[in-house]
Scaffold this motif. Structure first.
Motif, PDB file in Angstrom:
ATOM      1  N   UNK A  23      69.270 -79.544 -80.547  1.00  0.00           N
ATOM      2  CA  UNK A  23      69.528 -80.894 -80.049  1.00  0.00           C
ATOM      3  C   UNK A  23      71.082 -80.211 -79.448  1.00  0.00           C
ATOM      4  N   UNK A  24      71.301 -80.962 -78.307  1.00  0.00           N
ATOM      5  CA  UNK A  24      72.794 -80.759 -77.913  1.00  0.00           C
ATOM      6  C   UNK A  24      73.494 -81.766 -79.352  1.00  0.00           C
ATOM      7  N   UNK A  25      75.164 -81.375 -79.138  1.00  0.00           N
ATOM      8  CA  UNK A  25      75.853 -82.134 -79.299  1.00  0.00           C
ATOM      9  C   UNK A  25      76.936 -82.084 -78.795  1.00  0.00           C
ATOM     10  N   UNK A  26      76.344 -81.682 -76.721  1.00  0.00           N
ATOM     11  CA  UNK A  26      78.105 -81.939 -75.865  1.00  0.00           C
ATOM     12  C   UNK A  26      77.824 -83.407 -75.210  1.00  0.00           C
ATOM     13  N   UNK A  27      78.626 -83.667 -74.847  1.00  0.00           N
ATOM     14  CA  UNK A  27      78.880 -85.226 -74.715  1.00  0.00           C
ATOM     15  C   UNK A  27      79.648 -84.873 -73.119  1.00  0.00           C
ATOM     16  N   UNK A  28      78.517 -86.019 -71.963  1.00  0.00           N
ATOM     17  CA  UNK A  28      79.183 -86.104 -70.210  1.00  0.00           C
ATOM     18  C   UNK A  28      79.497 -87.293 -69.953  1.00  0.00           C
ATOM     19  N   UNK A  29      80.807 -87.324 -69.065  1.00  0.00           N
ATOM     20  CA  UNK A  29      80.856 -88.512 -68.026  1.00  0.00           C
ATOM     21  C   UNK A  29      80.588 -88.670 -66.664  1.00  0.00           C
ATOM     22  N   UNK A  30      81.204 -89.717 -66.528  1.00  0.00           N
ATOM     23  CA  UNK A  30      80.951 -89.591 -64.860  1.00  0.00           C
ATOM     24  C   UNK A  30      81.570 -91.094 -64.568  1.00  0.00           C
ATOM     25  N   UNK A  31      82.699 -91.739 -63.371  1.00  0.00           N
ATOM     26  CA  UNK A  31      82.708 -92.888 -63.364  1.00  0.00           C
ATOM     27  C   UNK A  31      81.598 -93.730 -62.843  1.00  0.00           C
ATOM     28  N   UNK A  32      81.404 -94.238 -62.465  1.00  0.00           N
ATOM     29  CA  UNK A  32      79.998 -95.990 -62.052  1.00  0.00           C
ATOM     30  C   UNK A  32      80.315 -95.133 -60.729  1.00  0.00           C
TER      31      UNK A  32
END
Length: 159
Positions: A136-145
């Protein structure tokens, strides 16, 4: 879901605000085995009970993807085809039934990620690196919708 208002000392609650998507709910892909995956996207009008209607399609038979929405867009994040993990982000314009289009890529492949948004920014959390894998990954990504493009690193979850 109920959320606390801006005054954390208040005893009442308020419903979450509508971010302009209207009353349409969308979902893409799915399936329970390699032979029953689908590339269809469906929608329902949440305010009116009834069956779903075909909205459009994604580019490949897809399952185990995450989803979020905001500013009139629905996002389809990661997932897998029959045996290939994906790092893609697709989107649909919720008001206009059509095929999903490319939004950008995540920082890693993510099978079964979780995704959520505040209507402006979406975060894509965890998942697995491969189809049928327990890593499993513990990373978090984000984007501006509102802005098409690749995801950026947001941080990590606590394990």
């Amino acid at each position: 879901m109920l959320i606390s208002g801006t005054n954390l000392l208040q005893t009442s609650f308020e419903y979450p605000k509508d971010w302009g998507q209207g009353s349409r709910g969308c979902w893409s892909g799915g399936g329970s085995s390699n032979t029953t995956n689908t590339n269809n996207t469906h929608f329902v009008t949440i305010s009116t009970p009834g069956n779903s209607t075909l909205f459009g399609s994604v580019t490949t038979n897809l399952k185990k993807a995450g989803g979020a929405s905001g500013q009139g867009r629905g996002l389809i994040c990661g997932g897998s085809t029959n045996t290939t993990a994906l790092n893609t982000i697709l989107y649909v314009t919720i008001a206009t039934p059509a095929a999903a289009a490319s939004f950008g890529n995540m920082t890693a492949v993510r099978v079964m990620p979780q995704a959520t948004s505040n209507g402006t920014r979406a975060i894509i959390i965890g998942g697995s690196l491969a189809y049928n894998a327990s890593n499993t990954l513990t990373s978090i990504d984000y984007i501006a919708i509102a802005t098409l493009g690749n995801a950026s690193s947001f941080g990590f979850t606590i394990t």
